[in-house]
Design a protein around this motif. Structure first.
Motif, PDB file in Angstrom:
ATOM      1  N   ILE A 142       0.846  -1.200   0.000  1.00 38.55           N
ATOM      2  CA  ILE A 142       0.000   0.000   0.000  1.00 38.55           C
ATOM      3  C   ILE A 142       0.883   1.252   0.000  1.00 38.55           C
ATOM      4  N   ALA A 143       1.947   1.231   0.784  1.00 40.39           N
ATOM      5  CA  ALA A 143       2.868   2.376   0.810  1.00 40.39           C
ATOM      6  C   ALA A 143       3.467   2.590  -0.578  1.00 40.39           C
ATOM      7  N   GLU A 144       3.823   1.506  -1.213  1.00 46.75           N
ATOM      8  CA  GLU A 144       4.412   1.620  -2.547  1.00 46.75           C
ATOM      9  C   GLU A 144       3.391   2.200  -3.532  1.00 46.75           C
ATOM     10  N   LEU A 145       2.159   1.684  -3.470  1.00 47.59           N
ATOM     11  CA  LEU A 145       1.114   2.191  -4.374  1.00 47.59           C
ATOM     12  C   LEU A 145       0.851   3.682  -4.122  1.00 47.59           C
ATOM     13  N   LYS A 146       0.815   4.061  -2.839  1.00 47.59           N
ATOM     14  CA  LYS A 146       0.548   5.462  -2.514  1.00 47.59           C
ATOM     15  C   LYS A 146       1.635   6.380  -3.044  1.00 47.59           C
ATOM     16  N   SER A 147       2.840   5.864  -3.174  1.00 44.56           N
ATOM     17  CA  SER A 147       3.948   6.699  -3.634  1.00 44.56           C
ATOM     18  C   SER A 147       3.951   6.869  -5.155  1.00 44.56           C
ATOM     19  N   MET A 148       3.107   6.133  -5.835  1.00 46.88           N
ATOM     20  CA  MET A 148       3.141   6.183  -7.302  1.00 46.88           C
ATOM     21  C   MET A 148       2.168   7.247  -7.817  1.00 46.88           C
ATOM     22  N   PRO A 149       2.648   8.125  -8.705  1.00 54.17           N
ATOM     23  CA  PRO A 149       1.787   9.217  -9.176  1.00 54.17           C
ATOM     24  C   PRO A 149       0.627   8.748 -10.051  1.00 54.17           C
ATOM     25  N   ASN A 150       0.717   7.549 -10.588  1.00 49.89           N
ATOM     26  CA  ASN A 150      -0.346   7.061 -11.462  1.00 49.89           C
ATOM     27  C   ASN A 150      -1.391   6.228 -10.712  1.00 49.89           C
ATOM     28  N   VAL A 151      -1.370   6.306  -9.379  1.00 50.80           N
ATOM     29  CA  VAL A 151      -2.298   5.492  -8.596  1.00 50.80           C
ATOM     30  C   VAL A 151      -3.140   6.388  -7.692  1.00 50.80           C
ATOM     31  N   ILE A 152      -4.444   6.167  -7.712  1.00 53.20           N
ATOM     32  CA  ILE A 152      -5.335   6.770  -6.716  1.00 53.20           C
ATOM     33  C   ILE A 152      -5.786   5.631  -5.830  1.00 53.20           C
ATOM     34  N   ILE A 153      -5.598   5.786  -4.542  1.00 56.58           N
ATOM     35  CA  ILE A 153      -5.932   4.685  -3.646  1.00 56.58           C
ATOM     36  C   ILE A 153      -6.837   5.223  -2.550  1.00 56.58           C
ATOM     37  N   ARG A 154      -7.947   4.558  -2.332  1.00 60.14           N
ATOM     38  CA  ARG A 154      -8.937   5.056  -1.376  1.00 60.14           C
ATOM     39  C   ARG A 154      -9.433   3.927  -0.484  1.00 60.14           C
ATOM     40  N   ASN A 155      -9.349   4.144   0.828  1.00 60.82           N
ATOM     41  CA  ASN A 155     -10.051   3.243   1.740  1.00 60.82           C
ATOM     42  C   ASN A 155     -11.395   3.886   2.088  1.00 60.82           C
ATOM     43  N   ARG A 156     -12.206   3.234   2.912  1.00 62.24           N
ATOM     44  CA  ARG A 156     -13.554   3.715   3.273  1.00 62.24           C
ATOM     45  C   ARG A 156     -14.352   4.049   2.008  1.00 62.24           C
ATOM     46  N   SER A 157     -14.100   3.326   0.953  1.00 62.63           N
ATOM     47  CA  SER A 157     -14.725   3.651  -0.332  1.00 62.63           C
ATOM     48  C   SER A 157     -15.373   2.414  -0.931  1.00 62.63           C
ATOM     49  N   GLN A 158     -16.693   2.476  -1.025  1.00 60.90           N
ATOM     50  CA  GLN A 158     -17.453   1.315  -1.477  1.00 60.90           C
ATOM     51  C   GLN A 158     -17.917   1.532  -2.915  1.00 60.90           C
ATOM     52  N   VAL A 159     -17.449   0.687  -3.807  1.00 58.84           N
ATOM     53  CA  VAL A 159     -17.987   0.709  -5.168  1.00 58.84           C
ATOM     54  C   VAL A 159     -19.314  -0.041  -5.109  1.00 58.84           C
ATOM     55  N   PHE A 160     -20.403   0.652  -5.399  1.00 57.72           N
ATOM     56  CA  PHE A 160     -21.705   0.014  -5.155  1.00 57.72           C
ATOM     57  C   PHE A 160     -22.554  -0.178  -6.404  1.00 57.72           C
ATOM     58  N   GLY A 161     -22.075   0.316  -7.533  1.00 53.51           N
ATOM     59  CA  GLY A 161     -22.887   0.124  -8.741  1.00 53.51           C
ATOM     60  C   GLY A 161     -21.999  -0.001  -9.966  1.00 53.51           C
ATOM     61  N   TYR A 162     -22.371  -0.926 -10.842  1.00 52.71           N
ATOM     62  CA  TYR A 162     -21.608  -1.143 -12.075  1.00 52.71           C
ATOM     63  C   TYR A 162     -22.585  -0.903 -13.214  1.00 52.71           C
ATOM     64  N   TYR A 163     -22.368   0.167 -13.966  1.00 55.10           N
ATOM     65  CA  TYR A 163     -23.311   0.565 -15.001  1.00 55.10           C
ATOM     66  C   TYR A 163     -22.683   0.397 -16.388  1.00 55.10           C
ATOM     67  N   ASP A 164     -23.408   0.864 -17.393  1.00 55.40           N
ATOM     68  CA  ASP A 164     -22.979   0.637 -18.769  1.00 55.40           C
ATOM     69  C   ASP A 164     -21.666   1.331 -19.108  1.00 55.40           C
ATOM     70  N   HIS A 165     -20.987   0.754 -20.052  1.00 56.97           N
ATOM     71  CA  HIS A 165     -19.738   1.305 -20.595  1.00 56.97           C
ATOM     72  C   HIS A 165     -18.718   1.574 -19.481  1.00 56.97           C
ATOM     73  N   ASN A 166     -18.618   0.579 -18.615  1.00 60.28           N
ATOM     74  CA  ASN A 166     -17.639   0.623 -17.521  1.00 60.28           C
ATOM     75  C   ASN A 166     -17.705   1.885 -16.682  1.00 60.28           C
ATOM     76  N   MET A 167     -18.902   2.329 -16.415  1.00 59.52           N
ATOM     77  CA  MET A 167     -19.102   3.433 -15.464  1.00 59.52           C
ATOM     78  C   MET A 167     -19.433   2.808 -14.117  1.00 59.52           C
ATOM     79  N   LEU A 168     -18.574   3.043 -13.143  1.00 55.22           N
ATOM     80  CA  LEU A 168     -18.834   2.521 -11.803  1.00 55.22           C
ATOM     81  C   LEU A 168     -19.019   3.687 -10.839  1.00 55.22           C
ATOM     82  N   VAL A 169     -19.813   3.439  -9.827  1.00 54.63           N
ATOM     83  CA  VAL A 169     -20.104   4.495  -8.873  1.00 54.63           C
ATOM     84  C   VAL A 169     -19.675   4.037  -7.485  1.00 54.63           C
ATOM     85  N   MET A 170     -19.021   4.934  -6.792  1.00 55.79           N
ATOM     86  CA  MET A 170     -18.418   4.603  -5.503  1.00 55.79           C
ATOM     87  C   MET A 170     -18.713   5.716  -4.513  1.00 55.79           C
ATOM     88  N   PHE A 171     -18.971   5.371  -3.254  1.00 54.66           N
ATOM     89  CA  PHE A 171     -19.011   6.444  -2.257  1.00 54.66           C
ATOM     90  C   PHE A 171     -17.828   6.311  -1.312  1.00 54.66           C
TER      91      PHE A 171
END
Lengths: 89, 1000
Positions: free
Chosen positions: B230-259
């Motif tokens: 996780i530390a390594e991923l956080k240090s990478m500029p091409n990575v967004i990493i989020r905890n407390r984040s629930q992906v709750f819907g998978y919609y068309d054309h790879n649109m996902l919704v997360m809170f």
């Protein structure tokens, strides 16, 4: 939400566009003497296909161009998009 | 109460024992530690009874440690805000929380509705459809209020939500959902190969099963490996990493919704921190490493507080340092529960294992035996007892067929940890359109062919070992990233070591003891027991979707997380089918409950929609304008003087227009610039009346139709030069008219050389109207010729105003002599103020939309309330504008039989016979107000005003055969307002019917 490739602007989310109906419907020529039936076909009758559908979309919150979208109505897959003047077969 | 926390371990866990936090549950104060959830803090204090069940009001406790918990819903108060149905397994403990049980009265320990438990013959499957059918009148008055009180969950707050919620849009190459071993490894592999990655974890802590499993990866233990990755991923500029984040819907054309939960876990958060953030993520590829959820076993009275999933008991111990019980019994049909047994034993707690299997020789079972843990094979729990918490269980030796017990014995305990094997979490995959296949190895549905660009890995894909999960993760991460980035950096898969687990027993629904009809629950949240499903099938419900609706199995926020497969297996057993024949119900978003505030985001109050203001808005504000919404625009409705109300002010303003001169901000009218050498031809096709020969410097009123013949919009179009026109539209239809014009230019007649563009916001516009408006105009433009001869009605001039050019139109909506002056928006305020200064000597007053309305109504001019999408030109007395000589949009439709019927409705005026009573807009017109219902409707009132010219009410109406009804008496009835007014039908043109004033 669909992702639609505007032929002018590229891929954008559906909320930038407005749907414009069946793109294969052609408006009868002006001043042409046509039957009530033909006119009704133009105004009211639309196919509701399951599968490939050629439709008009308008990039209302973008370049404001109308264009054609070939979309599968059962899977929402967009096969291809075309400028109005492009042959869409 | 002191800091009891008597079920807390001496040490260990990931909580911060230095920071003690208090909370209040059902009125009593308790303590927990930073890092606790509400659930773990309650369990540390030995509290298991959380609430009452949905239908039977049975005491219920916590069954899991994460989002899959079906019972732990409370009413939570935080900063005086009360929120219902909060999942206690998901809320992190901070200071200032108070929460209480729901669905119980007067208290959770004595709940009067628990009588439902004894009256349960009234609450079988489908009880809504059966019990409360007769007598019909009882439903609204008796049954429904009682059911509403007895069932249901928390209470929604009636106060506005004080918190701030945000929306965020994001694009990425690869979205990884879930940070277990497979999720982390795919994110690592993809990010190292150059892909833009988002890694989302629902829980506060990353790692998934690695948080609690005793494993090694490389030469580190699982937890260390997670922290480093996780530390390594956080240090990478091409990575967004989020905890407390629930992906709750998978919609068309790879649109996902997360809170994302941003605020509730923080003490003393900053003022503008949003409480939650909703992410719309468009991903090229999606990796679903959503893991799996342990399945409960089904046995008699399996819903008592203290009965919990075995992996959750381990999670409470390892992460929160909490013993769920100190005298636990583990009940299992597979090996994974043995890990919990070992963990408890290592912490000094003796456990008894009840295993439905006849034997097992796997590594972990042998390890357990070596630790001296007692195992009873071929046994099951036949029943449990203990009202508010489990006190003992009845253990039975299973017969050979496993359909009865040969011997029963009672064993005391304070908790039961259950494991019925694992259910891959395939909700998102299924939402994406992945057809699930039944897998007989895991007895569960697994993803098969993806419909969208998604890949399911790890235990969500049925890969139940760490080794498989890591391999899949690294390989998939590399493969997908290569496809996108064309990169070729491959990460080596680290070696791993884990406990070896054997096969599970395909036996999960325990028989009842002889002659007993105890409830065996399948779905805890919806209170669905084995008997309910049996009844549904017996009553003929065959489709699993029907069984679901009839019994409510797998509905609501739970979405069958723990109950789905047990329910399906049960239906297939009863029907003697195999599970794949029964199929599964549809998984729908959201995967778990989402607060309404998060979905709405910032679109609340005045931000609900965009607000458009004219350049003169600040002046209106300073001069006591009362505003009204006109589409997105804010327009002055009237300018308040002293204690005037709307009626008095609008009367004063309108009268001043009739007597002197008024000024009105008409910036919001749509303005469209039209250019190109075929512009005249184009307008001629769009409008019903002739436009080919409109002279330069002249405006013309025009009407446009839809192709079906209905009037679409009206307005004036002015020829500014040979190939340059300025069109105005109504405020409401401005955007639609532009799209309409673009459609004909681009799609229908691309051969025409025409371009259109909206210039609504480029021009500020003011109408000056009234008999003194010409005098005023000559003051504004002193060097210009403005006489009636040189600047006639429907004329157009360009006058110099300061250093810019004003477009001046002699057009009128009020029916008075009037001009509309347009200047570039930047000069709008200056123009407005200048006109008011110069107009002072003519007693100029600003007028708002209400006075404008009055003026146009008594003149009989049509507006949006008449162009209502139902009327044709003839209905509105616009037939003289229908050209016979040319074709135009919508013309062919006018031959339709219904449109040529003489009995059609026609616009008329109405005056109350008593000259006093206001006629409510929307009233229906009838001949006899006392006629029996349905009283034949002759028409409706479209617009009403107080005529300032005649000082009595006047309305426009659209009435059947109206042009032949002049002088007749009708009634305008408004049942909504309980009013009926006797009215006389008069001409729509109440004031100046010859139109002399506009031409004067």
């Amino acid at each position: 939400m669909l992702e639609i490739k505007c032929p002018y602007c590229g891929r954008r989310s559906q909320n930038e566009f407005s749907y414009g109906g069946d793109a294969t419907v052609k408006r009868p020529k002006l001043n042409k003497d046509i039957s009530d039936g033909e006119w009704d076909e133009f105004i009211y009758y639309r196919k509701n296909p399951r599968g490939i559908h050629l439709e008009l979309w308008h990039h209302t919150s973008g370049c404001r161009q109308w264009f054609k979208v070939k979309r599968d109505t059962s899977t929402h897959e967009i096969v291809k998009t075309f400028m109005i003047e492009e042959e869409s077969q | 109460m002191t800091n009891a926390q008597i079920f807390r371990t001496q040490e260990g866990g990931k909580i911060d024992r230095e920071e003690k936090i208090s909370f209040i549950f059902n009125g009593k104060k308790y303590y927990g530690y930073k890092g606790d959830t509400l659930a773990s803090a309650l369990l540390a204090n030995g509290i298991h009874l959380i609430g009452r069940s949905f239908k039977y009001h049975r005491p219920r406790g916590i069954i899991a440690a994460g989002v899959e918990d079906a019972n732990g819903k409370v009413q939570l108060s935080r900063n005086n805000i009360s929120e219902p149905n909060v999942n206690i397994t998901e809320v992190e403990l901070v200071e200032g929380l108070s929460f209480k049980s729901q669905n119980c009265w007067p208290s959770v320990t004595f709940d009067i509705w628990a009588i439902n438990n004894f009256l349960n013959r009234f609450f079988p499957a489908g009880f809504y459809y059966k019990t409360f059918m007769w007598p019909k009148s009882f439903w609204y008055n008796v049954y429904e209020p009682i059911i509403r009180k007895a069932a249901g969950m928390g209470t929604a707050s009636l106060k506005p939500d004080p918190d701030r919620y945000e929306h965020r849009y994001e694009h990425c190459d690869i979205l990884v959902v879930g940070s277990g071993p497979s999720g982390i490894s795919s994110a690592l592999a993809a990010a190292k190969n150059g892909a833009r990655v988002i890694l989302a974890e629902d829980k506060p802590r990353f790692g998934g099963s690695l948080q609690i499993d005793e494993v090694t990866i490389g030469n580190k233990n699982g937890n260390e490996w997670v922290d480093e990755a996780i530390a390594e991923l956080k240090s990478m500029p091409n990575v967004i990493i989020r905890n407390r984040s629930q992906v709750f819907g998978y919609y068309d054309h790879n649109m996902l919704v997360m809170f994302e939960r941003c605020k509730d876990h923080v003490n003393n958060s900053e003022a503008f921190t949003p409480r939650e953030r909703l992410w719309y993520i468009r991903a090229q590829e999606v990796v679903l490493s959503t893991g799996s959820i342990e399945r409960p076993l089904v046995f008699a009275n399996n819903d008592r507080p203290g009965i919990m999933l075995s992996s959750s008991a381990r999670e409470y111990l390892k992460i929160y340092g909490v013993f769920v019980g100190k005298k636990p019994i583990i009940f299992t049909n597979n090996d994974s529960a043995y890990e919990t047994a070992i963990e408890y034993k290592n912490n000094g707690i003796d456990v008894l294992i009840i295993d439905t299997r006849n034997n097992s020789d796997s590594g972990i079972v042998n390890e357990t035996k070596k630790l001296g843990i007692k195992i009873k094979f071929a046994h099951a729990i036949a029943n449990t007892s203990g009202y508010k918490k489990v006190k003992s269980v009845t253990i039975g030796k299973l017969n050979k067929e496993k359909n009865a017990y040969t011997k029963l014995e009672e064993v005391k305990c304070d908790s039961v940890f259950v494991s019925g094997n694992w259910t891959p979490t395939v909700h998102l995959a299924s939402q994406s359109g992945n057809k699930l296949n039944y897998d007989t190895n895991t007895d569960s549905f697994l993803p098969s062919i993806s419909r969208q660009d998604e890949t399911v890995i790890g235990s969500a894909n049925g890969s139940m070992t760490l080794k498989e999960s890591l391999k899949e993760g690294f390989e998939v991460g590399y493969k997908l990233s290569k496809k996108i980035t064309k990169g070729n950096i491959q990460t080596t898969i680290p070696l791993s070591d884990e406990k070896q687990l054997g096969d599970h027993d395909k036996f999960w629904c325990m028989p009842l003891p002889t002659n007993k009809n105890y409830k065996r629950f399948v779905d805890f949240q919806n209170d669905v027991a084995v008997s309910d499903i049996q009844l549904a099938v017996q009553e003929g419900f065959r489709s699993i979707e029907h069984v679901k609706r009839y019994t409510t199995l797998g509905m609501a926020t739970d979405q069958g997380k723990t109950s789905n497969l047990n329910g399906l297996q049960l239906v297939s057993d009863i029907e003697k089918k195999i599970v794949p024949e029964v199929g599964h119900t549809t998984f729908r978003p959201p995967y778990t409950s989402v607060t309404i505030g998060t979905i709405i985001g910032r679109e609340v109050g005045k931000n609900y929609k965009a607000t458009r203001k004219s350049p003169m808005h600040t002046w209106h504000e300073k001069n006591k304008a009362v505003f009204v919404d006109a589409g997105l625009w804010l327009r002055p409705r009237y300018y308040k003087q002293n204690n005037e109300d709307l009626f008095e002010a609008s009367k004063r303003e309108a009268l001043n227009v009739r007597n002197n001169v008024g000024i009105c901000d008409v910036t919001s009218l749509g303005k469209i610039e039209i250019k190109g050498k075929d512009s005249a031809e184009f307008l001629n096709r769009i409008y019903t009346n002739a436009f080919l020969k409109l002279p330069i410097g002249k405006a013309r009123y025009g009407v446009m139709l839809r192709e079906d013949g209905i009037v679409f919009d009206d307005g004036t179009t002015t020829r500014i030069s040979e190939n340059h026109y300025h069109m105005t539209t109504t405020t409401a239809q401005a955007a639609n008219v532009l799209s309409h014009l673009e459609y004909y230019i681009q799609v229908v007649w691309p051969e025409l050389d025409v371009v259109v563009v909206s210039v609504t916001e480029q021009w500020a516009a003011a109408a000056i109207a009234g008999p003194k408006s010409r005098l005023l105009l000559s003051k504004i433009f002193p060097s210009e010729e403005v006489s009636n001869e040189s600047f006639p009605f429907m004329g157009y001039k360009e006058f110099k105003f300061k250093e810019t050019t004003a477009r001046v139109f002699r057009i009128s909506f009020s029916g008075e002599l009037a001009y509309e002056i347009n200047v570039e928006s930047d000069f709008g305020l200056q123009m407005w103020e200048e006109i008011l200064n110069l107009g002072e000597e003519f007693k100029i007053q600003p007028y708002g939309t209400e006075a404008l309305s009055t003026l146009r109504i008594e003149m009989g001019h049509i507006a949006g309330s008449e162009i209502d999408g139902r009327t044709i030109a003839r209905d509105l007395s616009l037939e003289s504008l229908l050209s016979e000589k040319k074709d135009f949009v919508g013309k062919r439709s006018l031959n339709r039989k219904a449109f040529t019927d003489n009995n059609r409705e026609k616009i008329v005026g109405l005056v109350p016979i008593d000259k006093k009573t206001n006629i409510p807009e929307g009233s229906h017109l009838v001949l006899d107000k006392n006629a029996s219902l349905p009283n034949p409707k002759l028409g409706h009132v479209s617009a009403s005003c107080w005529s300032v010219e005649y000082n009595n009410p006047f309305s426009l109406a659209i009435v059947k055969n109206g042009h032949n009804k002049l002088g007749e008496k009708l009634y305008a009835v408004s049942p909504l307002k309980n009013v009926s007014v006797a009215v006389e039908v008069v001409s729509q043109h109440y004031v100046d019917p010859e139109g002399k004033r506009v031409r004067s």
